[in-house]
Design a protein around this motif. Structure first.
Motif, mmCIF file in Angstrom:
data_model
loop_
_atom_site.group_PDB
_atom_site.id
_atom_site.type_symbol
_atom_site.label_atom_id
_atom_site.label_comp_id
_atom_site.label_asym_id
_atom_site.label_seq_id
_atom_site.Cartn_x
_atom_site.Cartn_y
_atom_site.Cartn_z
ATOM 1 N N LEU A 25 0.825 -1.199 0.000
ATOM 2 C CA LEU A 25 0.000 0.000 0.000
ATOM 3 C C LEU A 25 0.863 1.254 0.000
ATOM 4 O O LEU A 25 0.608 2.196 -0.761
ATOM 5 C CB LEU A 25 -0.932 -0.001 1.215
ATOM 6 C CG LEU A 25 -1.810 1.238 1.391
ATOM 7 C CD1 LEU A 25 -2.761 1.388 0.204
ATOM 8 C CD2 LEU A 25 -2.575 1.165 2.694
ATOM 9 N N LEU A 26 1.905 1.275 0.818
ATOM 10 C CA LEU A 26 2.785 2.443 0.865
ATOM 11 C C LEU A 26 3.480 2.668 -0.478
ATOM 12 O O LEU A 26 3.610 3.809 -0.937
ATOM 13 C CB LEU A 26 3.814 2.279 1.989
ATOM 14 C CG LEU A 26 3.251 2.352 3.405
ATOM 15 C CD1 LEU A 26 4.313 1.936 4.417
ATOM 16 C CD2 LEU A 26 2.716 3.735 3.717
ATOM 17 N N ARG A 27 3.919 1.595 -1.126
ATOM 18 C CA ARG A 27 4.567 1.738 -2.440
ATOM 19 C C ARG A 27 3.584 2.230 -3.487
ATOM 20 O O ARG A 27 3.918 3.050 -4.343
ATOM 21 C CB ARG A 27 5.187 0.407 -2.869
ATOM 22 C CG ARG A 27 6.383 0.042 -2.038
ATOM 23 C CD ARG A 27 6.985 -1.281 -2.436
ATOM 24 N NE ARG A 27 7.864 -1.719 -1.362
ATOM 25 C CZ ARG A 27 7.922 -2.951 -0.929
ATOM 26 N NH1 ARG A 27 7.202 -3.892 -1.477
ATOM 27 N NH2 ARG A 27 8.732 -3.268 0.057
ATOM 28 N N MET A 28 2.353 1.740 -3.418
ATOM 29 C CA MET A 28 1.330 2.197 -4.369
ATOM 30 C C MET A 28 1.002 3.672 -4.128
ATOM 31 O O MET A 28 0.852 4.444 -5.076
ATOM 32 C CB MET A 28 0.078 1.334 -4.254
ATOM 33 C CG MET A 28 0.291 -0.074 -4.783
ATOM 34 S SD MET A 28 -1.125 -1.156 -4.548
ATOM 35 C CE MET A 28 -2.289 -0.412 -5.662
ATOM 36 N N GLN A 29 0.926 4.078 -2.869
ATOM 37 C CA GLN A 29 0.671 5.481 -2.555
ATOM 38 C C GLN A 29 1.831 6.354 -3.030
ATOM 39 O O GLN A 29 1.612 7.464 -3.521
ATOM 40 C CB GLN A 29 0.441 5.660 -1.056
ATOM 41 C CG GLN A 29 -0.875 5.110 -0.581
ATOM 42 C CD GLN A 29 -1.017 5.168 0.937
ATOM 43 O OE1 GLN A 29 -0.034 5.223 1.672
ATOM 44 N NE2 GLN A 29 -2.264 5.148 1.399
ATOM 45 N N ALA A 30 3.052 5.865 -2.886
ATOM 46 C CA ALA A 30 4.220 6.616 -3.353
ATOM 47 C C ALA A 30 4.184 6.770 -4.874
ATOM 48 O O ALA A 30 4.424 7.852 -5.408
ATOM 49 C CB ALA A 30 5.510 5.926 -2.916
ATOM 50 N N ALA A 31 3.868 5.677 -5.566
ATOM 51 C CA ALA A 31 3.786 5.735 -7.031
ATOM 52 C C ALA A 31 2.683 6.685 -7.467
ATOM 53 O O ALA A 31 2.857 7.486 -8.399
ATOM 54 C CB ALA A 31 3.541 4.339 -7.604
#
Length: 163
Positions: A25-31
């Motif tokens: 989730l954090l990586r998707m939010q960063a992207a």
């Protein structure tokens, strides 16, 4: 680089889905933040992801490549100084493991981002007299930051235009 999930992560306290969900989730939010042009928000999410990995050392041990990729993105976005305390804590936690090499690579990237130039001692330490992806990536980043890569690509394009 952001959407790799590791199947089979298990923790005795939580399910695999719960263990994987937060970093994904954090990586998707960063992207998503990067796509919106919000680099500061992306840096925050990446740093949260890396902090989560510090708190979950068994996952970090199995996710060294993802850790290095996320850290490299953070450095490229200008978040290298925020990364340094986290790297120090992770190195203490994972002495002598591949994670330590990833931390040395990321520390070298942050150093190069602050002051461009090759870090031959760091490259040599990472390669240990042989070939190392981290050493090669660190050298490439130094060349990129000093403009050598841009000059090379520029001349290649000019050469192609005249063929």
């Amino acid at each position: 680089f952001f959407f790799q999930a590791e199947d089979g992560i298990r923790d005795y306290k939580v399910t695999g889905v719960q263990t994987c969900a937060l970093p994904i989730l954090l990586r998707m939010q960063a992207a998503h933040a990067l796509l919106r042009g919000e680099e500061a928000a992306a840096c925050t999410r990446i740093l949260e992801d890396l902090t989560w990995l510090l708190k979950n050392p068994s996952v970090l041990t199995r996710s060294v490549g993802e850790f290095a990729d996320a850290g490299a993105v953070l450095v490229r976005l200008g978040g290298g100084t925020n990364l340094m305390p986290l790297l120090a804590a992770i190195q203490q936690q994972h002495d002598g493991e591949p994670v330590t090499d990833a931390c040395a690579f990321l520390a070298g990237m942050a150093d190069i981002a602050a002051t461009p130039g090759r870090r031959t001692a760091a490259e040599a330490a990472l390669s240990r007299g042989g070939d190392s992806a981290f050493a090669a990536l660190l050298a490439a980043f130094a060349h990129e930051r000093s403009g050598e890569l841009g000059d090379t690509l520029h001349w290649l394009e000019i050469g192609r235009a005249h063929v």
